[in-house]
Design an enzyme around this catalytic site. Structure first.
Site, mmCIF file in Angstrom:
data_model
loop_
_atom_site.group_PDB
_atom_site.id
_atom_site.type_symbol
_atom_site.label_atom_id
_atom_site.label_comp_id
_atom_site.label_asym_id
_atom_site.label_seq_id
_atom_site.Cartn_x
_atom_site.Cartn_y
_atom_site.Cartn_z
ATOM 1 N N SER A 33 0.803 -1.226 0.000
ATOM 2 C CA SER A 33 0.000 0.000 0.000
ATOM 3 C C SER A 33 0.839 1.280 0.000
ATOM 4 O O SER A 33 0.319 2.347 -0.310
ATOM 5 C CB SER A 33 -0.934 0.020 1.207
ATOM 6 O OG SER A 33 -0.182 -0.161 2.393
ATOM 7 N N ASP A 334 -4.255 7.357 8.166
ATOM 8 C CA ASP A 334 -5.314 6.480 8.685
ATOM 9 C C ASP A 334 -4.788 5.502 9.731
ATOM 10 O O ASP A 334 -5.431 4.518 10.032
ATOM 11 C CB ASP A 334 -5.982 5.714 7.528
ATOM 12 C CG ASP A 334 -4.992 4.810 6.789
ATOM 13 O OD1 ASP A 334 -3.816 4.734 7.208
ATOM 14 O OD2 ASP A 334 -5.394 4.167 5.800
ATOM 15 N N HIS A 337 -1.007 4.281 7.288
ATOM 16 C CA HIS A 337 -0.450 4.988 6.123
ATOM 17 C C HIS A 337 -0.291 6.465 6.427
ATOM 18 O O HIS A 337 -0.920 6.982 7.337
ATOM 19 C CB HIS A 337 -1.380 4.789 4.923
ATOM 20 C CG HIS A 337 -1.708 3.352 4.674
ATOM 21 N ND1 HIS A 337 -2.880 2.781 5.110
ATOM 22 C CD2 HIS A 337 -0.990 2.368 4.100
ATOM 23 C CE1 HIS A 337 -2.879 1.488 4.792
ATOM 24 N NE2 HIS A 337 -1.748 1.215 4.189
#
Ligand SMILES: *[C@@H]1O[C@H](CO)[C@@H](O)[C@H](O)[C@H]1NC(C)=O
Ligand SMILES: *[C@@H]1O[C@H](CO)[C@@H](O)[C@H](O)[C@H]1NC(C)=O
Ligand SMILES: *[C@@H]1O[C@H](CO)[C@@H](O)[C@H](O)[C@H]1NC(C)=O
Ligand SMILES: *[C@@H]1O[C@H](CO)[C@@H](O)[C@H](O)[C@H]1NC(C)=O
Length: 381
Positions: A33, A334, A337
């Site tokens: 990610s 979040d 991240h």
């Protein structure tokens, strides 16, 4: 400012002497990610993942793109700084111009069966590093054909191999495995990464950047999970958990050792190490100098639990979560991240000296404006 300016002058002088030919013409990326520009979202459909909903993407793209941030990721800033388009996700189809991004959020360095044999379930995606390499192998014949054509193509292409491995540990930590057990995984994770590097060299790749892990002890998700630590577990300077950062450093040390071995075996290939750990630590050590706010460790997007604005009942993008008033003042987006603002500073730090050997040397005209977060400071070492 002075530091970055002198670095730039040095870089320019070096460059004009060494490379007249200019920068890379394409970027290929493998990872998770931290680099996924849309593959997970494309693989699950917009209902399958919260990254398909606002507030993901709100700051820069103004709609969700599948990036786990409010805006651009490090790979986006690196592409922009090199004057290249954003790197397209593989699952969006098509090949060619600018390169391809194979990174999938949630991806692990090790394959699913490794975790199964440890009794762990891989929930997020099964497109591990080896699956991503398979995609590349499949695509390669459409990128170049003759031996000389492929040699020319590869000499202009930049390959980012990672960050990958962070999820292998995320899974193990969230399954409640002990530090001893997780530490025993590190050589296997590092071997999966260096085998990928070896395979890519076999496929003709000539310039690679292999990132290490972030300081996970500064991550809001980890800080929240291990909130009941003793006071002396914390670094008083940063508020990060020391033993988690030591774990990340252990992974990075092993990875660097293996990369040194690979460089000796392949002196004709540029194998750089990207020090995500130090580039990120520069922010955690003095957040205000980089334009961040008073409680920089808390997640910007969360549901108000504890000291880090994280509550497992509602993640960012889910009902019950909310977004902070100014994401550019937070490091964490979040929990797991980072915000676009943090990624911008870190990308500047990477190109400014935390990628070793430097790849910026091949790019005489990096656009430093893109990397300047307005705090007037581009880090370099
Ligand atoms: C996604 O979820 C929405 C709301 O629950 C629903 O209306 C829509 O049909 C779903 N779309 C798909 C492709 O499943
Ligand atoms: C991942 O899982 C999906 C659905 O179960 C399957 O179709 C796909 O082949 C798997 N991919 C890999 C790389 O194992
Ligand atoms: C998390 O949210 C639930 C439901 O809103 C609430 O009951 C709980 O107290 C919250 N936890 C924290 C740590 O704030
Ligand atoms: C550098 O980036 C800035 C900000 O995105 C942009 O406005 C400018 O046109 C770029 N310069 C070049 C030479 O591409």
């Amino acid at each position: 400012m002075a530091v970055s300016l002198s670095f730039r002058l040095f870089a320019l002088a070096y460059l004009h002497a060494q490379h007249a030919s200019g920068c890379y013409t394409s970027i290929f990326s493998f990872g998770d990610s931290l680099a996924d520009t849309g593959n997970l979202l494309l693989s699950t459909g917009s209902n399958g993942t919260r990254v398909g909903r606002l507030p993901y993407g709100e700051t820069f793209f103004h709609s969700p793109t599948g990036r786990f941030s409010d805006g651009r990721l490090m790979i986006d800033f690196i592409a922009q700084a090199m004057g290249l388009p954003f790197v397209r996700p593989y699952l969006a189809g098509g090949a060619g111009g600018g390169g391809v991004n194979f990174a999938v959020a949630g991806a692990t360095a090790l394959d699913v069966h490794y975790f199964e044999s440890m009794g762990m379930e891989i929930k997020w995606t099964n497109y591990s590093l080896s699956a991503q390499l398979e995609w590349f192998r499949h695509l390669l014949p459409s990128l170049c054909s003759s031996a000389s054509g492929c040699a020319a193509f590869m000499s202009d292409a930049l390959f980012l191999v990672g960050e990958i491995g962070g999820n292998d540990y995320n899974h193990a930590f969230s399954a409640g495995r002990s530090l001893t057990e997780i530490t025993a995984m590190v050589p296997d994770v590092v071997r999966a990464i260096t085998s990928a590097v070896d395979e890519l060299i076999g496929m003709g790749v000539r310039t690679m950047v292999v990132p290490g892990n972030f300081p996970i002890g500064c991550s809001a998700a980890y800080l929240s999970r291990f909130q009941n630590e003793k006071r002396d577990s914390y670094d008083p300077r940063t508020g990060c958990i020391k033993w988690l950062n030591a774990f990340a450093e252990y992974h990075n040390r092993l990875l660097e050792e293996e990369l040194r071995r690979l460089r000796c075996r392949h002196p004709d290939v540029i194998i750089s190490y990207a020090d995500y750990y130090q580039a990120a630590m520069e922010i955690y050590a003095s957040p205000q100098d980089h334009g961040f706010g008073e409680s920089p460790l808390a997640a910007c997007c969360g549901s108000g639990g504890g000291d880090y604005n994280l509550n497992s009942t509602a993640g960012c993008g889910e009902e019950g979560s909310s977004v902070c008033s100014d994401p550019s003042r937070q490091i964490s987006w979040d929990g797991l991240h980072l915000t676009e603002a943090a990624y911008r500073v870190i990308a500047g730090g990477l190109l400014g000296g935390h990628i070793m050997p430097s790849i910026a040397r091949a790019c005489p005209e990096l656009n430093w404006t893109v990397l300047d977060n307005g705090a007037g400071y581009i880090s370099s070492s």
